[in-house]
Scaffold this motif. Structure first.
Motif, PDB file in Angstrom:
ATOM      1  N   UNK A  34       0.840  -1.208   0.000  1.00  0.00           N
ATOM      2  CA  UNK A  34       0.000   0.000   0.000  1.00  0.00           C
ATOM      3  C   UNK A  34       0.877   1.261   0.000  1.00  0.00           C
ATOM      4  N   UNK A  35       1.928   1.230   0.817  1.00  0.00           N
ATOM      5  CA  UNK A  35       2.795   2.420   0.896  1.00  0.00           C
ATOM      6  C   UNK A  35       3.463   2.666  -0.466  1.00  0.00           C
ATOM      7  N   UNK A  36       3.877   1.576  -1.141  1.00  0.00           N
ATOM      8  CA  UNK A  36       4.473   1.740  -2.479  1.00  0.00           C
ATOM      9  C   UNK A  36       3.480   2.371  -3.451  1.00  0.00           C
ATOM     10  N   UNK A  37       2.222   1.932  -3.349  1.00  0.00           N
ATOM     11  CA  UNK A  37       1.204   2.508  -4.246  1.00  0.00           C
ATOM     12  C   UNK A  37       1.001   3.991  -3.925  1.00  0.00           C
ATOM     13  N   UNK A  38       0.951   4.337  -2.633  1.00  0.00           N
ATOM     14  CA  UNK A  38       0.793   5.755  -2.260  1.00  0.00           C
ATOM     15  C   UNK A  38       1.972   6.575  -2.788  1.00  0.00           C
ATOM     16  N   UNK A  39       3.155   5.982  -2.736  1.00  0.00           N
ATOM     17  CA  UNK A  39       4.355   6.707  -3.177  1.00  0.00           C
ATOM     18  C   UNK A  39       4.249   7.049  -4.670  1.00  0.00           C
ATOM     19  N   UNK A  40       3.773   6.096  -5.466  1.00  0.00           N
ATOM     20  CA  UNK A  40       3.631   6.348  -6.913  1.00  0.00           C
ATOM     21  C   UNK A  40       2.598   7.442  -7.173  1.00  0.00           C
ATOM     22  N   UNK A  41       1.492   7.353  -6.448  1.00  0.00           N
ATOM     23  CA  UNK A  41       0.430   8.355  -6.647  1.00  0.00           C
ATOM     24  C   UNK A  41       0.922   9.735  -6.235  1.00  0.00           C
ATOM     25  N   UNK A  42       1.658   9.763  -5.120  1.00  0.00           N
ATOM     26  CA  UNK A  42       2.202  11.038  -4.634  1.00  0.00           C
ATOM     27  C   UNK A  42       3.083  11.676  -5.692  1.00  0.00           C
TER      28      UNK A  42
END
Ligand code: GLU
Length: 397
Positions: A292-300
């Motif tokens: 989840x954190x990796x996905x948030x990082x990409x979106x950010x």
């Protein structure tokens, strides 16, 4: 019938109201881009759901100890040992119906009428109203974008009076995504210890941290602050479990016991099944969190890139959580169809009407220049949302 003065003195939660409105519009067939509420869009991890199903099948469906089951308290104690290097006893931990409920209990336990609570702005929307419900007074200290929206020790010291009981810190911050450094927290800890005030460190986003930033708590910065500190966390954000309502807090035993007494006269125990699920979340595999954190990082990253292209918008790049709080004040004073946009509420209303984007106005967080975006939503939604945002902004004259 006239409602109590207490309830008349507060507002409904802006984040939850905007989410409800976005959902209503969606249900009526309107295609809404929801950047409003801060809630991970992933399913709760499979093994956590299985633990809840097992709890039901095992008939773990009765009252539990008011402040949480021993298994969950032990899992929290272990988590706090890992995260803070500090040992807590079960009597120093309370499990409540979400992080918000822990703050509510704490405010009820320590505040008398007109006692003061220092809240750095921008702040999470619910802090001032929870304080007010307990009869307390929020002392808002404004921070600057150039300081990364972080409270400086001299500002804290200036705000302290004989009535100050509590300071609320939130790192990573909702709404700015700012993360305090060890040095910044050391300096704040010195002031807290000198004036012997309590501090609530709301660490609900401490697992959602982006590359290049390391998260530290005030307890790492100066362990001597422990006797004044309440540590708040929960499973909602880290494990995508917002609806399960499990938050927890550690702090000095007499006050945690007082919180438990208050809870015994309000909600009783938090949901027994959700407590079992939380044990599985804390003790089980953590790979879903990493995903989840990796996905948030990409979106950010994508979000920041697109925001950089918007001519009149400035922002502080968030280091954690899943929010961005850009400054849109260059658009205030602009007109659309003869209507002047005066503030963050007008701009969010305009964007809702014209672009069907749900956002929370900065005024709800104590900074009217900004709007809050939650990027806890799919990349496709983000792409579409920013396209629409760009188009709607270009129509303002
Ligand atoms: N904390 C989240 C938010 O700020 C969830 C809603 C709430 O309770 O405020 O959007």
């Amino acid at each position: 019938m006239e409602l109590s003065k207490r309830v008349q003195s507060i507002k409904p939660s802006a984040t939850l109201s905007i989410n409800a409105r976005a959902k209503e519009l969606k249900a009526s067939g309107v295609e809404i881009i929801n950047f409003g509420v801060g809630e991970p869009d992933f399913p709760t991890p499979h093994h956590v759901k299985e633990a809840a199903i097992k709890a039901i099948k095992d008939n773990f469906t009765r009252y539990t100890p008011v402040g949480g089951i021993p298994e969950l308290k032990n899992a929290i104690i272990e988590q706090f040992k890992r995260d803070y290097g500090e040992s807590y006893e079960p009597g120093e931990i309370i499990v409540s119906c979400g992080g918000k409920h822990c703050i509510y209990n704490l405010a009820q336990a320590i505040l008398n009428d007109d006692d003061e609570v220092i809240i750095p702005a921008p702040y999470w929307v619910s802090y001032p109203d929870i304080i007010r419900l307990a009869g307390g007074r929020s002392v808002i200290v404004h921070t600057k974008e150039e300081d990364g929206f972080k409270l400086r020790p001299e500002k804290l010291e200036e705000a302290i009076t004989p009535r100050t009981r509590l300071l609320i810190l939130n790192s990573p911050s909702n709404p700015t995504g700012s993360v305090y450094s060890r040095k910044e927290l050391e300096d704040l800890a010195d002031v807290i210890i000198k004036h012997r005030i309590y501090v609530l460190t709301d660490d609900i986003y401490n697992k959602i941290i982006f590359e290049g930033t390391s998260w530290v708590s005030i307890l790492h910065a100066n362990p001597e602050v422990k006797e004044f500190t309440f540590v708040l966390n929960g499973v909602s954000k880290t494990y995508s479990m917002t609806g399960w309502r499990i938050g927890y807090m550690a702090g000095p035993d007499p006050i945690i016991s007082a919180c438990t007494k208050i809870q015994s006269q309000s909600t009783s125990n938090p949901n027994s099944i959700a407590q079992m699920a939380a044990v599985a979340a804390l003790n089980g595999p953590q790979d879903d969190v990493e995903r989840m954190v990796n996905a948030f990082a990409k979106r950010r990253e994508y979000f920041l890139r697109r925001l950089e292209e918007l001519k009149h918008v400035t922002f502080y790049p968030p280091q954690g959580a899943f929010y961005i709080f850009p400054n849109f004040s260059a658009y205030y004073g602009k007109k659309y169809n003869g209507q002047v946009i005066l503030n963050s509420l007008d701009l969010t209303s305009y964007l809702m009407e014209e672009a069907k984007i749900a956002l929370v106005p900065g005024s709800a967080f104590g900074d009217d220049r900004c709007l809050r975006f939650s990027y806890a939503t799919s990349m496709k939604t983000i792409e579409k949302g920013i396209d629409k945002l760009e188009a709607a902004l270009s129509m303002l004259l």
